[in-house]
Each structure stands twice: as structure tokens, then as C-alpha cells.
Design an enzyme around this catalytic site. Sequence first.
Site, PDB file in Angstrom:
ATOM      1  N   CYS A   2       0.840  -1.187   0.000  1.00 49.31           N
ATOM      2  CA  CYS A   2       0.000   0.000   0.000  1.00 49.31           C
ATOM      3  C   CYS A   2       0.884   1.248   0.000  1.00 49.31           C
ATOM      4  O   CYS A   2       1.943   1.275   0.628  1.00 49.31           O
ATOM      5  CB  CYS A   2      -0.950   0.098   1.188  1.00 49.31           C
ATOM      6  SG  CYS A   2      -2.036  -1.293   1.357  1.00 49.31           S
ATOM      7  N   ARG A  27       3.587  -0.065  -5.055  1.00 52.46           N
ATOM      8  CA  ARG A  27       3.422  -0.676  -3.734  1.00 52.46           C
ATOM      9  C   ARG A  27       2.099  -1.432  -3.589  1.00 52.46           C
ATOM     10  O   ARG A  27       1.865  -2.106  -2.593  1.00 52.46           O
ATOM     11  CB  ARG A  27       3.477   0.415  -2.651  1.00 52.46           C
ATOM     12  CG  ARG A  27       4.781   1.175  -2.607  1.00 52.46           C
ATOM     13  CD  ARG A  27       4.721   2.264  -1.565  1.00 52.46           C
ATOM     14  NE  ARG A  27       4.591   1.725  -0.243  1.00 52.46           N
ATOM     15  CZ  ARG A  27       5.592   1.374   0.543  1.00 52.46           C
ATOM     16  NH1 ARG A  27       6.825   1.520   0.127  1.00 52.46           N
ATOM     17  NH2 ARG A  27       5.377   0.889   1.739  1.00 52.46           N
ATOM     18  N   TRP A  75      -2.898  -2.683  -1.611  1.00 52.80           N
ATOM     19  CA  TRP A  75      -2.599  -4.099  -1.844  1.00 52.80           C
ATOM     20  C   TRP A  75      -3.339  -4.821  -0.734  1.00 52.80           C
ATOM     21  O   TRP A  75      -2.974  -4.718   0.434  1.00 52.80           O
ATOM     22  CB  TRP A  75      -1.093  -4.344  -1.775  1.00 52.80           C
ATOM     23  CG  TRP A  75      -0.707  -5.744  -2.138  1.00 52.80           C
ATOM     24  CD1 TRP A  75      -0.463  -6.226  -3.390  1.00 52.80           C
ATOM     25  CD2 TRP A  75      -0.493  -6.837  -1.234  1.00 52.80           C
ATOM     26  NE1 TRP A  75      -0.123  -7.559  -3.324  1.00 52.80           N
ATOM     27  CE2 TRP A  75      -0.144  -7.958  -2.015  1.00 52.80           C
ATOM     28  CE3 TRP A  75      -0.576  -6.996   0.151  1.00 52.80           C
ATOM     29  CZ2 TRP A  75       0.138  -9.208  -1.462  1.00 52.80           C
ATOM     30  CZ3 TRP A  75      -0.301  -8.232   0.703  1.00 52.80           C
ATOM     31  CH2 TRP A  75       0.052  -9.330  -0.105  1.00 52.80           C
ATOM     32  N   ASN A 101      -1.294   1.998   5.842  1.00 56.08           N
ATOM     33  CA  ASN A 101      -0.464   0.936   5.248  1.00 56.08           C
ATOM     34  C   ASN A 101       0.030   0.070   6.395  1.00 56.08           C
ATOM     35  O   ASN A 101       0.689   0.568   7.301  1.00 56.08           O
ATOM     36  CB  ASN A 101       0.704   1.596   4.500  1.00 56.08           C
ATOM     37  CG  ASN A 101       1.833   0.624   4.160  1.00 56.08           C
ATOM     38  OD1 ASN A 101       2.987   1.021   4.093  1.00 56.08           O
ATOM     39  ND2 ASN A 101       1.524  -0.629   3.953  1.00 56.08           N
ATOM     40  N   GLY A 102      -0.327  -1.216   6.374  1.00 57.35           N
ATOM     41  CA  GLY A 102       0.113  -2.103   7.453  1.00 57.35           C
ATOM     42  C   GLY A 102      -1.003  -3.033   7.854  1.00 57.35           C
ATOM     43  O   GLY A 102      -1.982  -3.205   7.120  1.00 57.35           O
ATOM     44  N   GLU A 488      16.744 -17.097 -10.265  1.00 58.43           N
ATOM     45  CA  GLU A 488      16.297 -15.724 -10.533  1.00 58.43           C
ATOM     46  C   GLU A 488      15.634 -15.633 -11.915  1.00 58.43           C
ATOM     47  O   GLU A 488      14.630 -14.948 -12.093  1.00 58.43           O
ATOM     48  CB  GLU A 488      17.499 -14.775 -10.400  1.00 58.43           C
ATOM     49  CG  GLU A 488      17.261 -13.322 -10.760  1.00 58.43           C
ATOM     50  CD  GLU A 488      16.165 -12.633  -9.942  1.00 58.43           C
ATOM     51  OE1 GLU A 488      15.688 -13.197  -8.960  1.00 58.43           O
ATOM     52  OE2 GLU A 488      15.765 -11.522 -10.346  1.00 58.43           O
ATOM     53  N   LYS A 492      11.852 -14.384 -12.543  1.00 58.15           N
ATOM     54  CA  LYS A 492      11.517 -13.265 -13.444  1.00 58.15           C
ATOM     55  C   LYS A 492      10.425 -13.690 -14.412  1.00 58.15           C
ATOM     56  O   LYS A 492       9.457 -12.986 -14.608  1.00 58.15           O
ATOM     57  CB  LYS A 492      12.743 -12.867 -14.260  1.00 58.15           C
ATOM     58  CG  LYS A 492      13.659 -11.760 -13.925  1.00 58.15           C
ATOM     59  CD  LYS A 492      13.327 -10.585 -13.143  1.00 58.15           C
ATOM     60  CE  LYS A 492      12.720 -10.780 -11.814  1.00 58.15           C
ATOM     61  NZ  LYS A 492      13.406 -10.366 -10.652  1.00 58.15           N
ATOM     62  N   GLU A 495       6.947 -14.316 -12.550  1.00 63.00           N
ATOM     63  CA  GLU A 495       6.240 -13.190 -11.928  1.00 63.00           C
ATOM     64  C   GLU A 495       5.670 -12.198 -12.939  1.00 63.00           C
ATOM     65  O   GLU A 495       4.674 -11.557 -12.663  1.00 63.00           O
ATOM     66  CB  GLU A 495       7.101 -12.483 -10.878  1.00 63.00           C
ATOM     67  CG  GLU A 495       8.216 -11.638 -11.417  1.00 63.00           C
ATOM     68  CD  GLU A 495       9.010 -10.929 -10.323  1.00 63.00           C
ATOM     69  OE1 GLU A 495       8.427 -10.532  -9.313  1.00 63.00           O
ATOM     70  OE2 GLU A 495      10.231 -10.781 -10.512  1.00 63.00           O
ATOM     71  N   HIS A 511      17.200 -35.787 -11.037  1.00 68.95           N
ATOM     72  CA  HIS A 511      16.585 -36.322  -9.819  1.00 68.95           C
ATOM     73  C   HIS A 511      15.097 -35.967  -9.744  1.00 68.95           C
ATOM     74  O   HIS A 511      14.527 -35.962  -8.661  1.00 68.95           O
ATOM     75  CB  HIS A 511      17.324 -35.797  -8.582  1.00 68.95           C
ATOM     76  CG  HIS A 511      18.754 -36.233  -8.547  1.00 68.95           C
ATOM     77  ND1 HIS A 511      19.135 -37.515  -8.235  1.00 68.95           N
ATOM     78  CD2 HIS A 511      19.899 -35.555  -8.832  1.00 68.95           C
ATOM     79  CE1 HIS A 511      20.453 -37.613  -8.314  1.00 68.95           C
ATOM     80  NE2 HIS A 511      20.934 -36.432  -8.685  1.00 68.95           N
ATOM     81  N   LYS A 610       5.623  -4.104  -4.875  1.00 69.60           N
ATOM     82  CA  LYS A 610       7.076  -3.937  -4.835  1.00 69.60           C
ATOM     83  C   LYS A 610       7.622  -4.131  -3.430  1.00 69.60           C
ATOM     84  O   LYS A 610       8.623  -4.802  -3.234  1.00 69.60           O
ATOM     85  CB  LYS A 610       7.414  -2.538  -5.355  1.00 69.60           C
ATOM     86  CG  LYS A 610       8.895  -2.256  -5.467  1.00 69.60           C
ATOM     87  CD  LYS A 610       9.467  -2.891  -6.699  1.00 69.60           C
ATOM     88  CE  LYS A 610      10.957  -2.654  -6.842  1.00 69.60           C
ATOM     89  NZ  LYS A 610      11.537  -3.708  -7.704  1.00 69.60           N
TER      90      LYS A 610
END
Length: 615
Positions: A2, A27, A75, A101-102, A488, A492, A495, A511, A610
Amino acid sequence: MCGIVGYIGDKKAYPILIKGLSRLEYRGYDSAGIALLENVDKINLYKRKGKVQDLVDFIGDESTVGNVGIGHTRWATHGPPNDTNAHPHYSGNSRIALVHNGIIENYDTIKEALIKKGHTFTSDTDTEVLVHLIEDIQENGGVSLEEAIRIALNEVHGAYAIVVISKDEPDKIIGAKKSSPLVVGLGEDEYYFASDATPIVEYTKNVVYLEDQQIAIVDRKNGLRIISTSNKEVSPYVQELEMELEVLEKGGYDHFMLKEIYEQPRAIKDSLRGRLNAKEGWVSLGGIKDYEDQIAKANRIIIIACGTSWHAGLVGEYYIEDLARIPVEVEYASEFRYRNPIIRKDDVVIAISQSGETADTIAALNMAKEQGATILGIVNVVGSTISRITDAGTYTHAGPEIGVASTKAFTTQVSLLAMMALMIGKKRGTIEDERFQRLIEEMEMLPTKLEGLIEKSNEFCITIAEKYKDASNALFLGRGNNFPIALEGALKLKEISYIHAEGYPAAEMKHGPIALIDEEMPIFVIATQGANYEKVVSNIQEVKARKGKVIAIITKGDTTVKELADDYIKIPDADDFVVPILATIPFQLMSYHIAVMRNCNVDQPRNLAKSVTVE
Ligand code: M6R
């Protein structure tokens, strides 16, 4: 998660709030809203599911009068994204409006108590409970808004950054924080509040980063006053922002992510500047200079991080163990904090974080601090929480990263870890002089090599993206210090393009994941010349024997893999040490182009934000 903004001054608040919310949209972007104080009888409150632009379209020609206001981009945590759960939230009498926010952890108990007192709630959010609590305290205690907020904040548990306005005190705006960030910008007879400095930098460079449990009260007459939640006066510590406005714009690129990929040569140059000199043969990290001895003597280094930053930490493990011969453990912050780990006083704990605000990383760091370890940070956002709670730290200097998918933050984190490993290795005498010199020369050449690589490989990546954009699954393989790059690469791709992807150490493929391989399956392999080359070639043969499609990252001049692979991208010849940074680039570019071709929202992928400021 947020983003919150606030403004009080002589200007019209609306455009400032909307622009600020657009900057903070990274955010959270599932709903947005604003509240504008028009006069003592009127707050114009608009909120809407969707992005900031949806809010603007919704407001249309409605009144946007007012030079005091607050805004929010969400968010979702409590309750699905919809118009009702969007912020700001009103108190029961609609006289107070608040953005948050929280997470208020004990909101349920408070809500029950308030319902018994006659409060009714319209949303599912914890935030609405907080604003009702403030109202309740104010009405029953006959106290000012600021005092009601202070008392309420002493009753709630959890994390908050809030900004509040009230019809009853129209010349005031009040903000407060605990565990979620809040910055106050000080202009001429005007003040700004924001989750980070990006909405503020356009108007003023003077800011105060609020500390936990501080309340900032701004009123038109007396300006800014800060108190603690225990009611002690605090003198504001005003800092000057170093950020420039241009870095917050797309600068001609279609997306922030692409811009940030292209910025990497510059970002790494900034990261190396003043810290490494091949001609004079030294590496020095100013921010942790006073802790050099302590790090060199550490029995163990623990790296804590999440997501992409965790992948950088894994590369760091390879670097530090190889060059400095100190055991390194790389921990997911979210696991570390809850598993009763053994932490000793002679451990050095390094947190890696782009935002410096990731809730799990902060909690894990605090835990390590309480148990007596030395805590250090590798952080991008200047002035962020992690940079302030650590004993010392070093900034990556990547510049603001707006795209949700981390790119330049990652490669600069890896560069810093490389410098750190070289520095400790030198100090401990565990790296030979000749190798030390060769590696710092390699590091110094990185920006130039990266520049050429990005320019040359972009077109190839577009062609490859075109070919594999419709895949449903993908595998990324690498060995040694390129294994984290495979992880990574997979992150990428998944996402931003929503293609399921997994990263594996190349030899682990047999395996289990080998069962997935068929002619539909693209397998991205880092097959550069170096220590593991022959082994990786064998792994590629195994894939080809099962008709998998191999897209290889190879070293310029390679012929063997070039023949074997279905597609390949060349990276410049370089020591194994810096290959992880170079090999990252084609994966970023391919993921980017695949996502664009699939019409995905590259900069703001679904369900993500983010900064993950909730656990
Ligand atoms: O700000 P941080 O580096 O602490 O964030 C950690 C992760 O949330 C982050 O790296 C995330 O995985 C990236 N968006 C992935 O690209």
C-alpha cells in the site's frame, strides 16, 4: 504494501495526491482512493477498485476542491479489493478520514468492543476499525484529534503508517508510523506525507523520515511537530534528498522494467564508484569499514533476505565461501524468524533488501540483533528502515527501482557481495594477490561489458521470446554460482509472464524435473565457458535426448553448445566470478519480451507489490 500520501498547503491537493499515488502504485494497485477536505462541513471522498487511473476516470468532473487531502493505493490484506474496502476510510460520523499501510493485528477484538458500543462497519478492513477507535476515543474522552490518535495507537498491535484528516481540525494533517514507512516533506508553508520520497521529490528536497512510534502533527500555523506515542516531544531530523526527478520517469522506454534493465551498466558503475580501484589494487566498502575486522573474524555469516534479494544472497554465499573461507548460511527471512535458529554473538548477519522495508527481513534482523549478533545491511532505498536499524551497511546505489520485478537492484546487490567477498578475502589473506587483482579488473570491466551485452542481445531475446512465448512451463538450469541465476531467471519469467517456471542446479535435473521434459518444454541453460562447462554440456545432452528445447547462454566463441542448442545468446568472455551478473541480463530481457508479447502488465504484475511490508 500500500502507498499513502498526504498534503497540506496552499496548492490544490488533488493533482499532488494523484501524481503521488501514481508514483507509489508499485506498492499496491488493486484499488485507490482520496479524501479532500473542502471545508469544515465537507470532505470529498472518492475510492475505486482498480488502478489510480480508474480512480481518476471515476472522479471525472466531480469536485476536487481542497488544499488538504490524503490518498491511498492498496494491496489487499483484510477483505477483497473492491470499492468499499478501498481507502480512505471514514469514522462513524464521517468527520475523520484515514489512510493506512500495514496490518492492525488485534482489530477483531477492538471491532467487537466498538460494535458493542454501537459502531457499525461497512468494510472488511482493519483500517476502518482504527478510524472508528480514534473517533470513539475523541468523543468519549473529549480530547483533540492528535491525542485520540496517540491513545488509539497505544491500543493497537501490528504495523501501521497512517495519515489522518478531520473536518473538526481542518488546518491539520497528522501522520504516524510503526513498522511501515512514512516520510514527511517540508516545503514552504506546505507539507507532504508519503510512503517513500518519490511523491515528494518534485516539490521539496527536505524530508523527515519518521521513526517507529512517532506521530507527526502538521498545522498551518505552527508547522511540523513530532511526538512519540508515549507523548514525548521529538526534534525533527531534516535530511536532504539526493534523488532526482528524472529517475522516476520512464524516459522514453515502454516500461520501467525495460528502462531499469538498460540502466544496469550505470547502476553497477555507481555501485563500484569509490569502492574498487583496479589500477591501485584495492576494494573498500566505506559504510562497513568500521566492521571490517569483525566480519573478517566472524565464525559464520548469515544472509537473510526474500525473493530476488535471497537469490543475490545465494550468489554471495558462493563468493564469500570461495574467497574469504567463512561459512555462510543464506536464509529466507520468513523462515529464519520463526524457526528458533541458533544465533551467536560472533555471527555477522547481513540483510539484503532493495526496499529496505520488507517486513520479514526486518523482523528477522531485529531477532538477530536481540540475540547479540552484528547486523549489517545491503540496501537500495536510502533512509529505509533496514538502513536505519542495522549497525552499519552499504547502499547498492541502483537508484529508484519502480518495476515490481527486480532487475538493477539484483545485479547491484550481487556486485556488492562480490566486493564484500574480495574485501574480506584480502583482509583474511585467503585470496592470492594475482587472483584478487584479476577479479577486481573483471569487476571494473563489468559496466562496459554489460552495455555491449544489453545492446547486442536485446534483438536476439525478442526472437527467442517470440518462439517460446506460448509455453506453459519452463525450466532454468545453472551450476555453481550460476545456479542462483537460474532461480532468478525462473522467478523473473513467472512473476511477469505467469508462465510456470522452475530453477534448478543443472545436475539435479535428473533427480526429478527431467520427467517434465518433452518437445514443448523450453529449458534455459547457463552454459558459459568455465569450471562447470563440461558438466553442463552433459546436462544439455540429457535434455536433447528427451527432445527438450534448449536455449543456452554461451560465451562468445563457443562452438559446442552453439551446435547443440536450439537457440543461444552470447555473453562476453569473462571470469566465472562475474558471469552471474552477465548471465542475468538475457534472462531479464527474455522474460520482459515474453511478458509484453503475452499482454501482461510488466511493471505491475497481478497480485504482487514492490514492497512487501506485511508478513
Ligand atoms: O525489497 P526487497 O528486496 O526486500 O524485496 C524482496 C522481494 O519481495 C523481491 O525481491 C521480489 O521477489 C521481487 N519483486 C522479485 O522480482
